[in-house]
Design an enzyme around this catalytic site. Sequence first.
Site, PDB file in Angstrom:
ATOM      1  N   ARG A   1     -27.544   8.302  70.055  1.00  0.00           N
ATOM      2  CA  ARG A   1     -27.392   9.431  69.136  1.00  0.00           C
ATOM      3  C   ARG A   1     -28.033  10.692  69.699  1.00  0.00           C
ATOM      4  NH1 ARG A   1     -28.285   8.149  64.237  1.00  0.00           N
ATOM      5  NH2 ARG A   1     -28.432   5.913  64.633  1.00  0.00           N
TER       6      ARG A   1
ATOM      7  N   CYS B   1     -29.916   7.006  73.617  1.00  0.00           N
ATOM      8  CA  CYS B   1     -28.657   6.546  74.202  1.00  0.00           C
ATOM      9  C   CYS B   1     -27.552   6.424  73.160  1.00  0.00           C
ATOM     10  CB  CYS B   1     -28.850   5.216  74.922  1.00  0.00           C
ATOM     11  SG  CYS B   1     -29.432   3.880  73.871  1.00  0.00           S
TER      12      CYS B   1
END
Length: 422
Positions: free
Chosen positions: A52, A50
């Site tokens: 990277r 969420c």
Amino acid sequence: MPILALGLNHKTAPVEVRERITFGPDIIAGALRSLLEAASVEESVILSTCNRTEVYCSINDTEKGSVADWISDFHGLDNGKVSPYLYSHMDADAVRHLMRVSCGLDSLVLGEPQILGQVKSAFQTAASANATGKMLSKLFQHVFSVSKQIRTDTAIGNSPVSVAFAAVSLARQIFSELKEQTALLIGAGETVELAARHLHQNGIGRIIVANRTVERAHSLAAQFDGYAIALTEIGNHLAEADIVISSTASPLPILGKGTVERALKERKHRPIFMVDIAVPRDIEPEVADLSDIYLYTVDDLDEVIEENKRSRQEAALQAEEIIDQHVEEFMGWLRSLDAVELIQGYRIQAEQLRNETLKKALQQLKKGKSPEEALQFLAHTLTNKLLHTPSAQLRQAGFDGQIELLEAANTLFQLKKPTNRP
């Protein structure tokens, strides 16, 4: 062969950009195959969370542009709209970056432990897709060992800090007491499980878990005396929820503005606190425009997270020192690969000379030469053949004044000056 780390994260790109560059579980194997078809890429691992999306590659040259172009092309985006948010690291810097990511030093919440499991899962997925080889396999195994050492030798993971913990901390600030509240958790992965655990420890009144697979939701809810529903039932239960925490891998929003409006009406506009941890987002951004809705995304949790960062800075400095040592260790192994090829080539050459000379010595025995004469021939001829080329090169180096080469040869052969010259 150069190692490249290229990607974007919560520091370089807002959520609306990150959610367009994700690689979901259903497409990641195909993405790896597509990336390996790029001419410069030999091995690859894709890490997509969420916060990277990163690509780790071993490549044939130092040209990183082709991988950046591939990321944009794969998602059908204009490269000009993606490239400003990308960062890249080569070789030792790439190794250091991966170690820092895996240890939680580059996370939204400093030192959070979830990322290591996500890195391991990314590597296993790539290995299963035959996208990894000797170099990345060695790198990731080394990284896992370093991460374990840092968890053991520093206090980086002593306190329960994560994005989920930050979300629950914020809920406590808003409601002060959670025993009268109901929490609706959407999804049943690691982040939601961690949120459920923190909520339970803080005395939450009720927990409802909604998930695509109801069996998985039931398994999680049962641990915290909650109950499970399907994603399709959220609309029927949303009005019961004072707290909503959502983290799924859905490519489309789970909660729309209309559904939330109906729930607020049923609640007679009692407020709902919502945290959308997912990327892509699970809750439509327009929901934030509704009165009595307090919607936070992962990017809104900075203040809570900054407070937690301060308590871990000292441990982080210790971790950085450990990482520096292990980066050099891995790069030493990487440099040794060139020596391995050289040694193999030298051995093959020596073995060929040995076989040729041995064949001639055996022929002399067959022709009636004595064993002593054949051995003398073997020793003399083999010595001359092995020494001829190095001797000629050293003589030329002396003639040309190549002192560094002569010194390197002296180090290589560990020679001592003769005490008596013939």
